[in-house]
Scaffold this motif. Structure first.
Motif, PDB file in Angstrom:
ATOM      1  N   UNK A   1       0.839  -1.192  -0.080  1.00 49.03           N
ATOM      2  CA  UNK A   1       0.013  -0.038  -0.082  1.00 49.03           C
ATOM      3  C   UNK A   1       0.758   1.384  -0.027  1.00 49.03           C
ATOM      4  N   UNK A   2       2.169   0.946  -0.294  1.00 51.08           N
ATOM      5  CA  UNK A   2       3.119   2.591  -0.032  1.00 51.08           C
ATOM      6  C   UNK A   2       2.820   3.434  -1.101  1.00 51.08           C
ATOM      7  N   UNK A   3       2.341   3.115  -2.141  1.00 49.65           N
ATOM      8  CA  UNK A   3       1.907   4.046  -3.203  1.00 49.65           C
ATOM      9  C   UNK A   3       0.943   4.790  -3.106  1.00 49.65           C
ATOM     10  N   UNK A   4       0.072   4.490  -2.163  1.00 48.34           N
ATOM     11  CA  UNK A   4      -0.995   5.449  -1.886  1.00 48.34           C
ATOM     12  C   UNK A   4      -2.246   5.275  -2.814  1.00 48.34           C
ATOM     13  N   UNK A   5      -2.203   4.096  -3.523  1.00 47.81           N
ATOM     14  CA  UNK A   5      -3.514   4.148  -4.506  1.00 47.81           C
ATOM     15  C   UNK A   5      -4.572   3.592  -3.526  1.00 47.81           C
ATOM     16  N   UNK A   6      -5.777   3.732  -4.140  1.00 48.86           N
ATOM     17  CA  UNK A   6      -6.907   3.173  -3.354  1.00 48.86           C
ATOM     18  C   UNK A   6      -6.856   1.665  -3.403  1.00 48.86           C
ATOM     19  N   UNK A   7      -7.338   1.150  -2.119  1.00 46.42           N
ATOM     20  CA  UNK A   7      -7.211  -0.378  -1.786  1.00 46.42           C
ATOM     21  C   UNK A   7      -8.542  -0.938  -1.929  1.00 46.42           C
ATOM     22  N   UNK A   8      -8.887  -2.040  -2.668  1.00 44.27           N
ATOM     23  CA  UNK A   8     -10.018  -3.106  -2.240  1.00 44.27           C
ATOM     24  C   UNK A   8      -9.621  -4.333  -1.737  1.00 44.27           C
ATOM     25  N   UNK A   9     -10.139  -4.651  -0.646  1.00 41.81           N
ATOM     26  CA  UNK A   9      -9.840  -5.938  -0.088  1.00 41.81           C
ATOM     27  C   UNK A   9     -11.029  -7.013  -0.305  1.00 41.81           C
ATOM     28  N   UNK A  10     -10.738  -8.072  -0.565  1.00 42.54           N
ATOM     29  CA  UNK A  10     -11.302  -9.089  -1.148  1.00 42.54           C
ATOM     30  C   UNK A  10     -11.305 -10.361  -0.384  1.00 42.54           C
ATOM     31  N   UNK A  11     -12.129 -10.768   0.473  1.00 44.72           N
ATOM     32  CA  UNK A  11     -12.226 -12.313   1.041  1.00 44.72           C
ATOM     33  C   UNK A  11     -12.602 -13.209   0.072  1.00 44.72           C
TER      34      UNK A  11
ATOM     35  N   UNK B   1      -4.815  -8.310  12.676  1.00 48.81           N
ATOM     36  CA  UNK B   1      -4.099  -8.046  11.582  1.00 48.81           C
ATOM     37  C   UNK B   1      -4.968  -7.891  10.360  1.00 48.81           C
ATOM     38  N   UNK B   2      -6.189  -8.578  10.196  1.00 52.83           N
ATOM     39  CA  UNK B   2      -7.309  -8.556   9.221  1.00 52.83           C
ATOM     40  C   UNK B   2      -7.773  -6.918   9.355  1.00 52.83           C
ATOM     41  N   UNK B   3      -8.077  -6.808  10.749  1.00 53.08           N
ATOM     42  CA  UNK B   3      -8.610  -5.343  10.795  1.00 53.08           C
ATOM     43  C   UNK B   3      -7.406  -4.174  10.372  1.00 53.08           C
ATOM     44  N   UNK B   4      -6.171  -4.476  10.550  1.00 52.14           N
ATOM     45  CA  UNK B   4      -5.350  -3.508  10.096  1.00 52.14           C
ATOM     46  C   UNK B   4      -5.305  -3.382   8.702  1.00 52.14           C
ATOM     47  N   UNK B   5      -5.479  -4.528   7.970  1.00 52.72           N
ATOM     48  CA  UNK B   5      -5.355  -4.671   6.487  1.00 52.72           C
ATOM     49  C   UNK B   5      -6.475  -3.865   5.775  1.00 52.72           C
ATOM     50  N   UNK B   6      -7.745  -4.235   6.629  1.00 52.03           N
ATOM     51  CA  UNK B   6      -9.144  -3.652   6.084  1.00 52.03           C
ATOM     52  C   UNK B   6      -9.238  -2.093   6.209  1.00 52.03           C
ATOM     53  N   UNK B   7      -8.446  -1.794   7.151  1.00 57.51           N
ATOM     54  CA  UNK B   7      -8.169  -0.151   7.128  1.00 57.51           C
ATOM     55  C   UNK B   7      -7.592   0.443   6.272  1.00 57.51           C
ATOM     56  N   UNK B   8      -7.000  -0.016   5.488  1.00 56.29           N
ATOM     57  CA  UNK B   8      -6.319   0.348   4.193  1.00 56.29           C
ATOM     58  C   UNK B   8      -7.204   0.433   2.961  1.00 56.29           C
ATOM     59  N   UNK B   9      -8.305  -0.086   3.128  1.00 59.59           N
ATOM     60  CA  UNK B   9      -9.491  -0.353   1.860  1.00 59.59           C
ATOM     61  C   UNK B   9     -10.346   0.701   1.855  1.00 59.59           C
ATOM     62  N   UNK B  10     -10.596   1.049   0.938  1.00 59.91           N
ATOM     63  CA  UNK B  10     -11.942   1.912   0.456  1.00 59.91           C
ATOM     64  C   UNK B  10     -13.333   1.220   0.865  1.00 59.91           C
ATOM     65  N   UNK B  11     -13.361  -0.017   0.220  1.00 64.96           N
ATOM     66  CA  UNK B  11     -14.434  -0.860   0.912  1.00 64.96           C
ATOM     67  C   UNK B  11     -13.995  -2.555   0.523  1.00 64.96           C
ATOM     68  N   UNK B  12     -14.840  -3.458   0.898  1.00 64.79           N
ATOM     69  CA  UNK B  12     -14.290  -4.592   0.739  1.00 64.79           C
ATOM     70  C   UNK B  12     -15.397  -5.567  -0.229  1.00 64.79           C
TER      71      UNK B  12
END
Length: 355
Positions: free
Chosen positions: A170-180, A250-261
């Protein structure tokens, strides 16, 4: 006071395992200092008489005859039991839709066996259930809707861990979508994970084309190989597979990076909600309806037998257009159910007088 927490534990499934920690934290916050044992799923249980209380824990345990019989066995021995955040599930779309539409059912069938819900409810000392659908199925005023215990997860987090591979991606600051994504071995609405995966792949390709980066992660150890196979199809550096099961923090920390899931598994949606991130639920069973209806968010689900690329992308548009409203609703629901769960746990303290 010595209590036994029973649930589908020990299968490296975050969705079930982290509920035990939430239960312990809720007790601690209310100054209830019990000795809590937990039993692993499918493991033998010793003499129940060494316990003062049985807790039927979170999950969809009211659909599993084994757990029902265990509670009734405790009752015969004079040991009180309580139902905490538990719910029902069904993977037959026709039955589930009828239950959802009617909200009036008093028995649940698994094959030809009628689960003895009437008896287990009547003999329980305290009943807090996941959602309104479960309450309607139990058809008993003793049952109170306290929400899925996972809804209160963020109330007990003081600091989240830093996950190195997520930070780097996530270091390049692009918007993230997290998929389970993962597997339930085709025990889903429609009975075909391959069809769902095909449409999910098409939707994720479009999401990548829109400039997002995508993280795909498991919530159960059995999901890992499925996720690797899914991500390998893309040959794109903007999508990554998580090749291990993170813990809930750790999942919560990852999801915090996302716009939506976008999520298959129920507790992936719940963790997303408790982190204030809008979700798209690929609803594979009645339990997904139960949760979504309980937080007034049925518009965020797509039953797995109805998943298409277009429907997923339509939900993405809906989330973008209603982002703050969804977050505001989530906050109201988190506060609402946290309060109910704390009231439930305070009622538990009265059971200390049994022995």
């Amino acid at each position: 006071m010595k209590a036994l927490y029973i649930g589908w534990l020990g299968h490296k499934n975050v969705g079930d395992d982290f509920l035990v920690d939430i239960f312990r934290q809720q007790l601690s916050l209310n100054n209830i200092n019990w000795d809590i044992d937990k039993t692993l799923a499918n493991s033998s249980i010793g003499d129940l008489r060494e316990y003062d209380l049985i807790i039927l824990g979170g999950g969809s345990l009211l659909t599993v005859p084994y757990y029902i019989e265990l509670c009734l066995k405790a009752s015969k021995l004079g040991i009180p039991y309580v139902i905490w955040g538990t719910g029902v599930d069904n993977r037959d779309k026709g039955i589930s839709t009828k239950i959802y539409e009617d909200l009036v059912v008093n028995k649940v069938k698994k094959g030809s066996k009628v689960i003895r819900l009437d008896e287990v409810v009547e003999k329980a000392n305290l009943i807090g259930v996941r959602g309104n659908i479960t309450k309607a199925i139990l058809n008993n005023d003793k049952a109170k809707v306290i929400g899925d215990p996972g809804i209160s997860f963020s109330k007990f987090i003081s600091e989240l861990p830093t996950v190195k591979e997520i930070e780097e991606f996530c270091s390049d600051q692009k918007d993230i979508v997290v998929v389970n994504w993962g597997t339930s071995y085709n025990n889903i609405f429609g009975k075909s994970e391959a069809e769902v995966e095909k449409e999910l792949e098409r939707a994720v390709r479009e999401i990548l084309n829109q400039g997002y980066k995508v993280i795909v992660y498991p919530i159960w150890s059995e999901d890992i190989k499925v996720i690797k196979s899914f991500v390998d199809k893309f040959e794109n550096s903007n999508i990554m597979a998580i090749n291990q099961v993170y813990d809930a923090d750790e999942i919560a920390a990852m999801i915090d990076k996302a716009k939506f899931t976008i999520n298959l598994k129920l507790h992936a949606n719940i963790i997303s909600m408790t982190r204030m991130k809008p979700f798209i639920s690929l609803a594979y069973g009645l339990k997904c309806y139960d949760f979504a209806q309980s937080i007034d968010s049925m518009e965020l689900i797509i039953p797995t037998d109805e998943v298409t690329q277009d429907r997923i992308l339509d939900k993405v548009v809906h989330i973008k257009q209603n982002y703050e409203q969804i977050q505001n609703k989530f906050q109201l629901m988190i506060d609402k159910y946290y309060k109910r769960q704390m009231e439930y746990v305070k009622s538990l303290s009265l059971l200390s007088n049994y022995k």
